[in-house]
Structures are given as structure tokens and as C-alpha cells.
Write an enzyme that holds these catalytic residues in place. Structure first.
Site, PDB file in Angstrom:
ATOM      1  N   ASP A   1       1.138  -1.003  -0.256  1.00 14.06           N
ATOM      2  CA  ASP A   1       0.053  -0.189  -0.416  1.00 14.06           C
ATOM      3  C   ASP A   1       0.713   1.130  -0.278  1.00 14.06           C
ATOM      4  OD1 ASP A   1      -2.472   1.576   0.222  1.00 14.06           O
ATOM      5  OD2 ASP A   1      -1.459   2.130   2.206  1.00 14.06           O
ATOM      6  N   SER A   2       0.509   2.423  -0.240  1.00  7.69           N
ATOM      7  CA  SER A   2       1.497   3.836  -0.094  1.00  7.69           C
ATOM      8  C   SER A   2       1.447   4.105   1.016  1.00  7.69           C
ATOM      9  CB  SER A   2       0.387   4.160  -0.697  1.00  7.69           C
ATOM     10  OG  SER A   2      -0.743   4.902  -0.164  1.00  7.69           O
TER      11      SER A   2
ATOM     12  N   CYS B   1      -4.392  -1.559  -2.516  1.00  9.01           N
ATOM     13  CA  CYS B   1      -4.380  -0.155  -2.280  1.00  9.01           C
ATOM     14  C   CYS B   1      -5.405   0.360  -3.997  1.00  9.01           C
ATOM     15  CB  CYS B   1      -2.790   0.422  -2.564  1.00  9.01           C
ATOM     16  SG  CYS B   1      -3.276   2.093  -2.805  1.00  9.01           S
TER      17      CYS B   1
ATOM     18  N   GLU C   1      -3.668   9.457   8.067  1.00 10.22           N
ATOM     19  CA  GLU C   1      -1.904   8.635   8.032  1.00 10.22           C
ATOM     20  C   GLU C   1      -1.778  10.611   9.132  1.00 10.22           C
ATOM     21  OE1 GLU C   1       0.529   7.821   5.513  1.00 10.22           O
ATOM     22  OE2 GLU C   1      -0.912   6.315   5.169  1.00 10.22           O
TER      23      GLU C   1
ATOM     24  N   CYS D   1     -10.958   2.640  -0.181  1.00 14.46           N
ATOM     25  CA  CYS D   1      -9.639   2.959   0.331  1.00 14.46           C
ATOM     26  C   CYS D   1      -9.380   2.323   1.219  1.00 14.46           C
ATOM     27  CB  CYS D   1      -9.641   4.460   0.177  1.00 14.46           C
ATOM     28  SG  CYS D   1      -8.417   4.766   0.967  1.00 14.46           S
TER      29      CYS D   1
ATOM     30  N   HIS E   1      -7.711   3.182   3.466  1.00 16.93           N
ATOM     31  CA  HIS E   1      -7.258   3.336   4.667  1.00 16.93           C
ATOM     32  C   HIS E   1      -8.502   3.575   5.266  1.00 16.93           C
ATOM     33  CE1 HIS E   1      -3.784   5.119   2.947  1.00 16.93           C
ATOM     34  NE2 HIS E   1      -3.130   5.632   4.119  1.00 16.93           N
TER      35      HIS E   1
HETATM   36  N1  DGL Z   1      -5.098   2.875   1.099  1.00 16.59           N
HETATM   37  C1  DGL Z   1      -5.204   3.599  -0.917  1.00 16.59           C
HETATM   38  C2  DGL Z   1      -6.886   3.373  -0.932  1.00 16.59           C
HETATM   39  O1  DGL Z   1      -6.501   2.490  -1.014  1.00 16.59           O
HETATM   40  C3  DGL Z   1      -4.997   5.605  -0.373  1.00 16.59           C
HETATM   41  C4  DGL Z   1      -3.917   5.502  -1.580  1.00 16.59           C
HETATM   42  C5  DGL Z   1      -3.507   7.121  -1.027  1.00 16.59           C
HETATM   43  O2  DGL Z   1      -2.408   7.278  -1.257  1.00 16.59           O
HETATM   44  O3  DGL Z   1      -3.850   8.117  -1.913  1.00 16.59           O
HETATM   45  O4  DGL Z   1      -6.242   3.729  -2.538  1.00 16.59           O
END
Ligand code: DGL
Length: 274
Positions: free
Chosen positions: A11-12, A74, A159, A193, A195
Site C-alpha cells: 500500500d502507499s 491499495c 495518515e 480505499c 485506509h
Molecule cells: N490505501 C490507498 C487506497 O486504497 C490510499 C491511497 C493514497 O495513498 O492516497 O487507495
């Protein structure tokens, strides 16, 4: 015989940890390596080319760590990079390895979850702009109407651990009202997402009991389990000691502290940057 390796989860940032937690619950014997590109997160507002470049670097890194299978946990990376990696890069890099995303599994089940046929999809700007959810959902549930909303503030709030501050709550409440305003028939809200599951309770309190809020982790875990049953040749290449290792492109002290709040346990990450 080829050396077995763990499943890579990318993931990012921290969001993929919500998927990893469900994968570990469903597949407790599998080994995993998590890589969070925290130093370059969020990806949500970045261009197609940059998300593709960063995601490819992460996939290569996880292959180098011996992962025969990588899950892009992600949506932004799944929307913007997965297809190119699968079609263009994988045949050259490691034709027997596999890279899977989180959008297809979610759209396979979303149509079954709604009774009204109207679903809301909340995601990053990149995911929503890609139209990946309406396109994929039209294959599995063509009668389902998709109402989408980009929530560009949510990943930064998560975050930075500001989603419970009054200003953070206000942003989240406004976005939830905005998606509900798109149709009174929405009965299912997909957290598109990885997150967003940390906001699930907050969102459920806002929408009330008639709307179900759906996180992706359990769906992805169920689909991965089925994938491994259907692909015994891949399952045989995966190591199964129930272990997990974490890598981050950020300082490990920061990652360890914040990741613990996502996973509810101690984490000891290693550093990797590009
Ligand atoms: N968890 C990522 C997703 O599902 C987040 C993306 C981001 O870094 O903005 O899209």
C-alpha cells in the site's frame, strides 16, 4: 524445488494494514511481507504515471524479497497501475509470479450486498476519476447504480492521525452527507480505499443502521483464499510459517508507532527506500 516465499502486500501507506489484518485472520498459516511506501504517501492525488512508477518499484522490491504473489492492497494503485503491470511488466519481470488488486474482488460481491441496487463508493481522487468501480461493477452487476465520491482529505487525516479531531470529523461528515445527497436509495457504502476502515465506526454513526458500510479487507481475504484453492501451483510456491515482516520507506520509528494503532499489536519494521 523452487524456494517458497511469502505473499507481498503493498500500500502507499498504512491503509493496506487493514487488508493484511484480514488476510492473516483468514490465512493464518501463510507468510506475508508488508511494504508501505509511507514516505511518498498519499498516492491519491498523484498522476497516473507517478502511481504506476511507484507501484512498479514496490512490486519489483517485493519480488526481490522472494514473493511469488503480490496483492496491491491499495485501490489507487489497483486502479492506476495494476493492469499495466499485469499485461506489460509481469511477462518480462517474472512471468510465473502474480499481482492482484482489490477492486475486482470488491466489485464481484458488491452487487449481492445491495437490496435497492444503489451503492455508494468512497475513494481517493485517483480511484474515483479512474471510473474503475463503475466499469468493473457493470460486468458483475450491470443493474447496480454506482454513486461515487472522492474524499481527498481522508487519507491525509488518517495518515496524520487527525480523523478524530473536530476539524477532521467535520470533513468526514461533510463528505458522507455529500454522497448520501446523491441518492436517497443508497443502502450500501463501499469503503473503496484501504485506509478508510479506521473510519468505519464514525461513518456508521453518521449514516445510521439502514445503510451498510462495507470494508474491503474481509472480501479480499475471502477471494484470496478461493484463488489459492483454484491455483494450487501458486499455493505450493508460498511459504507457510504464519510469519509477517514489515518494510516502510519512512523512518521505522514513525511506522512502528502508527502501524501498531492500525493493527493493535507491536510492529518492528525495516527500512527500504528507492
Ligand atoms: N490505501 C490507498 C487506497 O486504497 C490510499 C491511497 C493514497 O495513498 O492516497 O487507495
Amino acid at each position: 524445488m523452487e524456494k517458497q516465499g511469502p505473499i507481498g502486500v503493498f500500500d502507499s501507506g498504512y491503509g493496506g494494514l487493514t487488508v493484511l489484518a484480514e488476510l492473516r485472520k483468514k490465512l493464518p498459516h501463510q507468510d506475508f511481507i508488508y511494504f508501505g511506501d509511507n514516505a511518498r504517501a498519499p498516492y491519491g492525488n498523484r498522476s497516473f504515471d507517478v502511481v504506476y512508477e511507484f507501484t512498479l518499484e514496490a512490486v519489483k522490491f517485493l519480488f526481490e524479497q522472494g514473493c511469488p504473489l503480490v496483492i496491491l492492497a491499495c485501490n489507487t494503485a489497483s486502479a492506476k497501475a495494476l493492469r499495466t503491470i499485469q499485461q506489460k511488466d509481469l511477462p518480462l519481470l517474472a512471468p510465473n509470479n502474480r499481482v492482484l488488486g482489490v477492486i475486482r474482488p470488491s466489485t464481484e460481491v458488491l452487487g449481492e450486498r445491495t437490496k435497492t441496487g444503489h451503492v455508494g463508493v468512497l475513494g481517493t481522487t485517483g480511484t474515483i476519476a479512474s471510473q474503475s468501480f463503475p466499469i468493473e461493477l457493470s460486468k458483475f452487476a450491470p443493474d447496480t447504480v454506482v454513486h461515487q465520491l472522492a474524499c481527498p482529505m481522508w487519507v491525509p487525516l488518517i495518515e496524520n492521525q487527525q480523523y478524530e479531531h473536530p476539524a477532521g470529523r467535520q470533513f468526514i461528515a461533510e463528505d458522507v452527507q455529500a454522497i448520501l445527497a446523491k441518492s436517497t436509495q443508497i443502502d450500501t457504502l463501499l469503503l473503496a480505499c484501504t485506509h478508510y476502515p479506521v473510519l468505519q465506526q464514525q461513518i456508521e454513526n453518521l449514516v445510521g443502521p439502514t445503510i451498510q458500510v462495507v470494508p474491503q479487507g474481509p472480501i479480499v481475504a475471502e477471494k484470496l483464499e478461493a484463488y489459492l484453492v483454484a491455483h494450487p501451483e501458486m499455493s505450493a510456491r508460498l511459504s507457510k510459517n504464519g510469519e509477517v515482516a514489515y518494510f516502510t520507506s519512512e523512518a521505522t520509528t514513525i511506522f512502528n508507532e502508527r502501524a501498531s494503532s492500525f493493527l493493535g499489536g507491536q510492529v518492528s519494521a525495516l527500512h527500504h527506500s528507492f
